[in-house]
Design an enzyme around this catalytic site. Sequence first.
Site, PDB file in Angstrom:
ATOM      1  CG  HIS A  35       7.492   2.378   7.191  1.00  0.00           C
ATOM      2  ND1 HIS A  35       7.486   1.603   8.325  1.00  0.00           N
ATOM      3  CD2 HIS A  35       8.741   2.277   6.662  1.00  0.00           C
ATOM      4  CE1 HIS A  35       8.695   1.058   8.482  1.00  0.00           C
ATOM      5  NE2 HIS A  35       9.473   1.450   7.478  1.00  0.00           N
ATOM      6  CD  GLU A  36      10.438   4.239   3.895  1.00  0.00           C
ATOM      7  OE1 GLU A  36      11.389   4.705   4.556  1.00  0.00           O
ATOM      8  OE2 GLU A  36      10.320   3.018   3.670  1.00  0.00           O
ATOM      9  CG  ASP A  96      12.658  -0.134   9.512  1.00  0.00           C
ATOM     10  OD1 ASP A  96      11.622   0.422   9.097  1.00  0.00           O
ATOM     11  OD2 ASP A  96      13.739  -0.104   8.898  1.00  0.00           O
ATOM     12  CG  ASP A 121      -1.844   1.142   1.274  1.00  0.00           C
ATOM     13  OD1 ASP A 121      -2.819   1.133   0.508  1.00  0.00           O
ATOM     14  OD2 ASP A 121      -1.593   2.073   2.063  1.00  0.00           O
ATOM     15  CG  HIS A 127      12.264   5.347   8.712  1.00  0.00           C
ATOM     16  ND1 HIS A 127      12.572   4.555   9.810  1.00  0.00           N
ATOM     17  CD2 HIS A 127      11.837   4.491   7.745  1.00  0.00           C
ATOM     18  CE1 HIS A 127      12.343   3.298   9.522  1.00  0.00           C
ATOM     19  NE2 HIS A 127      11.891   3.233   8.268  1.00  0.00           N
ATOM     20  CB  THR A 145      -1.572   5.568   2.029  1.00  0.00           C
ATOM     21  OG1 THR A 145      -2.239   5.979   0.834  1.00  0.00           O
ATOM     22  CG2 THR A 145      -1.767   6.618   3.106  1.00  0.00           C
TER      23      THR A 145
END
Length: 175
Positions: free
Chosen positions: A116-117, A126, A109, A120, A111
């Site tokens: 997630h990125e 992670d 997905d 960071h 989005t």
Amino acid sequence: MAGKRLTAGVLVALAPLAAQLLVTPHAGAAAVTTLYYSSSDAADYVSQIDQAAANWNNAVSDVKLVKGSGGATIVVHETDDGQGSYTSTDGHGHGQVYIDKQQVAEGFDVTRIAAHELGHNLGLPDDYDGPCSELMSGHGPGTSCTNAVPDAGEAAQVTENFAGGFAPAAPRVAR
């Protein structure tokens, strides 16, 4: 009659001050750190990137991600190199996000990848062994996981990470 005009005049004169008091944070309020991101180098995924930023904005009150091309400290790119999506970041609001088109073609997905990125860039590591409910579990839960919203623990960590405002740290690469 003169007393009513004087009272009305005082109220009109004080209205701007009252409005300012309503929008000015009190002395103990946390300052909001504004981070600017650009999605202009990821034309295929602009709406998903904007949604990912909105998800973070809804979860965290003292850090805001605002779209802006000039002066953006977080820049999102799309790539087609098959290396997976990743971020090169200092973990404190400066970074380059790369969304891999091949990873998207595999069914992940967009989005969720973008959120997630961005995580960071907000200082989160992670946790691929985590459940789908954890945004930072990334691709660990597989393509069926489409959750793109940070959980309460992730939001609290971002709040802690930016308690001192916006200051760069040492660069690192995260996937």
